[in-house]
Design a protein around this motif. Structure first.
Motif, short mmCIF file in Angstrom:
data_model
loop_
_atom_site.label_atom_id
_atom_site.label_comp_id
_atom_site.label_asym_id
_atom_site.label_seq_id
_atom_site.Cartn_x
_atom_site.Cartn_y
_atom_site.Cartn_z
N SER A 178 0.84 -1.19 0.00
CA SER A 178 0.00 0.00 0.00
C SER A 178 0.88 1.25 0.00
O SER A 178 1.81 1.36 0.79
N ARG A 179 0.59 2.17 -0.89
CA ARG A 179 1.33 3.42 -0.99
C ARG A 179 0.34 4.58 -1.19
O ARG A 179 -0.76 4.39 -1.71
N LYS A 180 0.76 5.77 -0.84
CA LYS A 180 -0.03 6.96 -1.16
C LYS A 180 0.07 7.19 -2.66
O LYS A 180 1.17 7.20 -3.23
N VAL A 181 -1.06 7.36 -3.30
CA VAL A 181 -1.10 7.54 -4.75
C VAL A 181 -1.42 8.99 -5.07
O VAL A 181 -2.42 9.54 -4.58
N GLU A 182 -0.57 9.60 -5.86
CA GLU A 182 -0.84 10.97 -6.30
C GLU A 182 -1.93 10.95 -7.35
O GLU A 182 -1.79 10.31 -8.39
#
Length: 278
Positions: A178-182
């Motif tokens: 899981s990553r922060k998505v721009e």
């Protein structure tokens, strides 16, 4: 003639047999009779999701296709029903493959599943689950992409149906991806949906809005008065199954279709959800 003791024993055995048979039938229906369930998702209380009003999305998760043609045939039958639904969009929340150890069988299931998706006749997108990670994540990504299919791994796509939407695919939290998505500027004026596998990603991420997930199987086995003994997610218990709403997020977690570890569901219906936003 039967004595009172033998009569009592016979009655008890009969009652036990009826209960056992009823529970077995219920478990079989929960596990193998996949239902298409309609849900209304209220979006009027949160500003950004209001733009989703009147859209419908078919949410499919946790197919867990296993060894053997029978499991694939079950998926093909579901696919026939999927292509006739009235959903605007179709979103897959991962775990397409089940507990399969043989590499040849993994390759076979992966190939057949990806090939089958060409039948879908409306805009759709996919994210991977932990079972894809465990069976060769990069192989899954490569084959989806070489087939021109919209698999999302911490990235965004605009699906261009009658009313275009922006789908933000967030990597599986359970697998650690899981990553922060721009969110690109082009999505700012469009309805947005976050799609992930484990609902925990919605609570790790600061992005508000509508999140769709799977992974939990709603516990897969739920006991009366107790609930699910174990759910493989760190998400709040209120978000383990169905609709969760707070001041900033709407999370819908699918019950999913298949099973993992144990080949049985109990009081957790195998299902595909048709979500209508109102």
């Amino acid at each position: 003639m039967l004595t009172t003791t033998r009569k009592t024993t016979l009655v008890r055995c009969s009652v036990f047999s009826i209960i056992f048979l009823s529970l077995s039938i219920l478990a079989w229906q929960n596990t193998y009779s996949t239902k298409f369930i309609r849900h209304i998702v209220p979006v009027s209380n949160i500003e950004q999701p209001k733009s989703l009003t009147d859209l419908s999305i078919l949410l499919i998760s946790d197919l867990h296709i296993r060894d053997g043609q029978r499991s694939l045939n079950r998926w093909y039958k579901l696919l026939d029903s999927i292509t006739t639904t009235d959903a605007d969009y179709i979103l897959f929340a991962g775990d397409f493959i089940g507990d399969v150890a043989d590499q040849t069988e993994i390759n076979h299931i992966r190939s057949k599943f990806i090939e089958s998706l060409r039948q879908i006749n409306r805009p759709f997108a996919l994210v991977l689950g932990n079972h894809e990670t465990w069976t060769g994540k990069q192989n899954w990504l490569n084959l989806f992409r070489s087939a021109g299919l919209p698999v999302l791994e911490n990235e965004t796509i605009i699906l261009k149906g009658d009313s275009p939407i922006c789908v933000i695919g967030v990597g599986d939290s359970y697998s650690g991806f899981s990553r922060k998505v721009e969110v690109p500027q082009g999505c700012a004026v469009l309805p947005q949906i976050f799609l992930t596998h484990d609902p925990q990603a919605a609570f790790e991420n600061t992005e508000n809005g509508v999140w769709l997930a799977g992974h939990t199987h709603c516990g897969q086995i739920r006991l009366p008065f107790i609930g699910a003994p174990w759910v493989p997610s760190s998400a709040p218990i209120e978000a383990h199954c169905g609709l969760y709403i707070d001041d900033s997020k709407i999370v819908f977690t699918s019950s999913g279709v298949g099973t993992s570890l144990l080949p049985i569901r109990f009081l957790t219906q195998s299902q595909i959800e048709l979500l209508t936003f109102q």
